[in-house]
Design a protein around this motif. Structure first.
Motif, mmCIF file in Angstrom:
data_model
loop_
_atom_site.group_PDB
_atom_site.id
_atom_site.type_symbol
_atom_site.label_atom_id
_atom_site.label_comp_id
_atom_site.label_asym_id
_atom_site.label_seq_id
_atom_site.Cartn_x
_atom_site.Cartn_y
_atom_site.Cartn_z
ATOM 1 N N ALA A 139 6.535 -2.599 1.686
ATOM 2 C CA ALA A 139 6.424 -1.312 1.477
ATOM 3 C C ALA A 139 5.876 -1.553 0.469
ATOM 4 C CB ALA A 139 7.227 -1.259 0.935
ATOM 5 N N ALA A 140 5.257 -1.681 -0.833
ATOM 6 C CA ALA A 140 4.230 -2.028 -1.741
ATOM 7 C C ALA A 140 2.774 -2.762 -1.169
ATOM 8 C CB ALA A 140 5.494 -3.750 -2.962
ATOM 9 N N GLY A 141 3.412 -3.750 -0.780
ATOM 10 C CA GLY A 141 1.259 -3.149 0.212
ATOM 11 C C GLY A 141 1.254 -2.658 0.865
ATOM 12 N N CYS A 142 2.358 -1.708 1.539
ATOM 13 C CA CYS A 142 1.289 -0.396 2.519
ATOM 14 C C CYS A 142 0.866 0.829 1.100
ATOM 15 C CB CYS A 142 2.345 -0.084 2.880
ATOM 16 S SG CYS A 142 2.594 -1.036 4.844
ATOM 17 N N ILE A 143 2.313 0.560 0.291
ATOM 18 C CA ILE A 143 2.275 1.869 -0.892
ATOM 19 C C ILE A 143 0.426 1.434 -1.888
ATOM 20 C CG2 ILE A 143 2.837 2.749 -3.402
ATOM 21 C CD1 ILE A 143 5.331 1.835 -1.776
ATOM 22 N N ALA A 144 0.409 -0.183 -1.700
ATOM 23 C CA ALA A 144 -1.377 -0.342 -3.148
ATOM 24 C C ALA A 144 -2.046 0.267 -1.942
ATOM 25 C CB ALA A 144 -1.440 -2.138 -3.242
ATOM 26 N N LEU A 145 -2.013 -0.254 -0.670
ATOM 27 C CA LEU A 145 -2.922 -0.029 0.060
ATOM 28 C C LEU A 145 -3.521 1.549 0.226
ATOM 29 C CD1 LEU A 145 -5.474 -0.277 1.942
ATOM 30 C CD2 LEU A 145 -3.645 -0.682 4.101
ATOM 31 N N ALA A 146 -2.099 2.787 0.380
ATOM 32 C CA ALA A 146 -2.650 3.988 0.260
ATOM 33 C C ALA A 146 -3.197 4.203 -0.894
ATOM 34 C CB ALA A 146 -1.257 4.637 0.411
ATOM 35 N N PHE A 147 -2.502 3.488 -2.473
ATOM 36 C CA PHE A 147 -3.038 3.509 -3.692
ATOM 37 C C PHE A 147 -4.862 3.302 -3.433
ATOM 38 C CE2 PHE A 147 -4.697 2.065 -7.879
ATOM 39 C CZ PHE A 147 -4.826 3.379 -8.062
ATOM 40 N N VAL A 148 -5.086 2.533 -2.471
ATOM 41 C CA VAL A 148 -6.843 2.095 -2.442
ATOM 42 C C VAL A 148 -7.613 2.959 -2.472
ATOM 43 C CG1 VAL A 148 -8.359 0.315 -1.711
ATOM 44 C CG2 VAL A 148 -6.324 -0.427 -2.691
ATOM 45 N N LEU A 149 -6.794 3.512 -1.079
ATOM 46 C CA LEU A 149 -7.585 4.401 0.510
ATOM 47 C C LEU A 149 -7.824 5.709 -0.308
ATOM 48 C CD1 LEU A 149 -5.577 3.780 3.238
ATOM 49 C CD2 LEU A 149 -8.100 3.494 2.858
ATOM 50 N N ALA A 150 -6.484 6.387 -1.478
ATOM 51 C CA ALA A 150 -6.872 7.268 -1.816
ATOM 52 C C ALA A 150 -7.977 7.496 -2.957
ATOM 53 C CB ALA A 150 -5.305 7.937 -2.915
ATOM 54 N N VAL A 151 -8.056 6.668 -3.878
ATOM 55 C CA VAL A 151 -8.871 6.157 -4.148
ATOM 56 C C VAL A 151 -10.775 5.855 -4.011
ATOM 57 C CG1 VAL A 151 -10.444 4.298 -6.419
ATOM 58 C CG2 VAL A 151 -8.197 4.402 -6.396
ATOM 59 N N ASP A 152 -10.428 5.627 -2.000
ATOM 60 C CA ASP A 152 -11.625 5.598 -1.989
ATOM 61 C C ASP A 152 -11.877 7.060 -1.102
ATOM 62 O OD1 ASP A 152 -12.236 3.163 -2.007
ATOM 63 O OD2 ASP A 152 -11.317 2.617 -0.129
ATOM 64 N N THR A 153 -10.804 8.296 -1.040
ATOM 65 C CA THR A 153 -11.260 9.016 -0.450
ATOM 66 C C THR A 153 -11.899 10.423 -2.008
ATOM 67 O OG1 THR A 153 -9.818 8.994 0.860
ATOM 68 C CG2 THR A 153 -10.184 10.945 0.091
ATOM 69 N N LEU A 154 -11.936 9.921 -3.467
ATOM 70 C CA LEU A 154 -12.165 10.685 -3.937
ATOM 71 C C LEU A 154 -13.615 9.940 -4.046
ATOM 72 C CD1 LEU A 154 -8.861 10.667 -6.898
ATOM 73 C CD2 LEU A 154 -9.688 12.469 -5.715
ATOM 74 N N LYS A 155 -13.967 8.780 -4.614
ATOM 75 C CA LYS A 155 -14.896 7.909 -3.991
ATOM 76 C C LYS A 155 -16.195 8.758 -3.452
ATOM 77 C CE LYS A 155 -14.734 3.516 -4.597
ATOM 78 N NZ LYS A 155 -14.926 1.973 -4.625
ATOM 79 N N ALA A 156 -15.130 9.080 -2.223
ATOM 80 C CA ALA A 156 -16.171 9.889 -1.945
ATOM 81 C C ALA A 156 -16.987 11.245 -1.374
ATOM 82 C CB ALA A 156 -16.203 9.414 0.197
ATOM 83 N N LEU A 157 -15.762 11.935 -2.390
ATOM 84 C CA LEU A 157 -16.293 13.364 -1.887
ATOM 85 C C LEU A 157 -16.636 13.362 -3.392
ATOM 86 C CD1 LEU A 157 -11.840 14.558 -1.402
ATOM 87 C CD2 LEU A 157 -14.456 14.564 0.065
ATOM 88 N N THR A 158 -16.804 12.680 -4.572
ATOM 89 C CA THR A 158 -17.473 12.517 -5.572
ATOM 90 C C THR A 158 -19.354 12.091 -5.356
ATOM 91 O OG1 THR A 158 -16.405 10.980 -6.626
ATOM 92 C CG2 THR A 158 -15.498 13.411 -7.097
#
Length: 163
Positions: A139-158
């Motif tokens: 579960a922690a691995g999935c949540i860590a991936l979600a965090f990295v993807l959230a940061v990637d989303t923000l980077k793509a938008l900014t």
């Protein structure tokens, strides 16, 4: 703020990748020990199959965030290369956001399952050990991936331009 989040996601991804590597080494040592003990002494390590399954799940889950940071997953760049930069950025942000939502949901539901395993006291079939720590780790691995993807989303938008 963006630099802080980017560094944090890199740190989380690297830490989990190091742990995944250690678990992978332990899997290799367990497999070798099992083969040697089986062939030399006729006594295999009990529960090897079970432990390999648990450790393999953790290795896979802990490797996800690192693979995302390195863009090691398959992507469809050939198709998107023909579109304008604003469309590529929007497509990148959209797929990252959807993937983030999926892996966050997967992590939360897996975490709930681990809590259920703690409550019921369920143990593994062969070794009779509690296996909820492996489920929490997945579960922690999935949540860590979600965090990295959230940061990637923000980077793509900014970001100013698309690579």
């Amino acid at each position: 703020m963006m630099q802080f989040l980017d560094r944090a996601s890199e740190l989380v991804a690297r830490a989990l990748a190091v742990l995944a590597g250690l678990f992978l080494i332990s899997m290799m040592l367990l497999a070798c020990a099992n083969m040697v003990l089986r062939s030399v002494f006729g006594m295999p390590v009990q529960g090897t199959f079970e432990l390999m399954g648990f450790l393999g799940a953790v290795v896979a889950a802990f490797s996800l965030a690192f693979a995302q940071r390195r863009k090691a997953h398959v992507s469809v760049g050939i198709l998107l290369a023909r579109f304008p930069a604003w469309f590529r950025r929007l497509a990148d942000a959209s797929t990252n956001a959807l993937s983030c939502g999926f892996f966050l949901l997967a992590g939360v539901e897996t975490w709930k399952w681990a809590l259920f395993l703690v409550q019921t006291g369920e143990v593994s079939e062969t070794l009779q050990i509690v296996f909820h720590p492996f489920v929490f780790a997945s579960a922690a691995g999935c949540i860590a991936l979600a965090f990295v993807l959230a940061v990637d989303t923000l980077k793509a938008l900014t970001q100013k331009k698309v690579a």
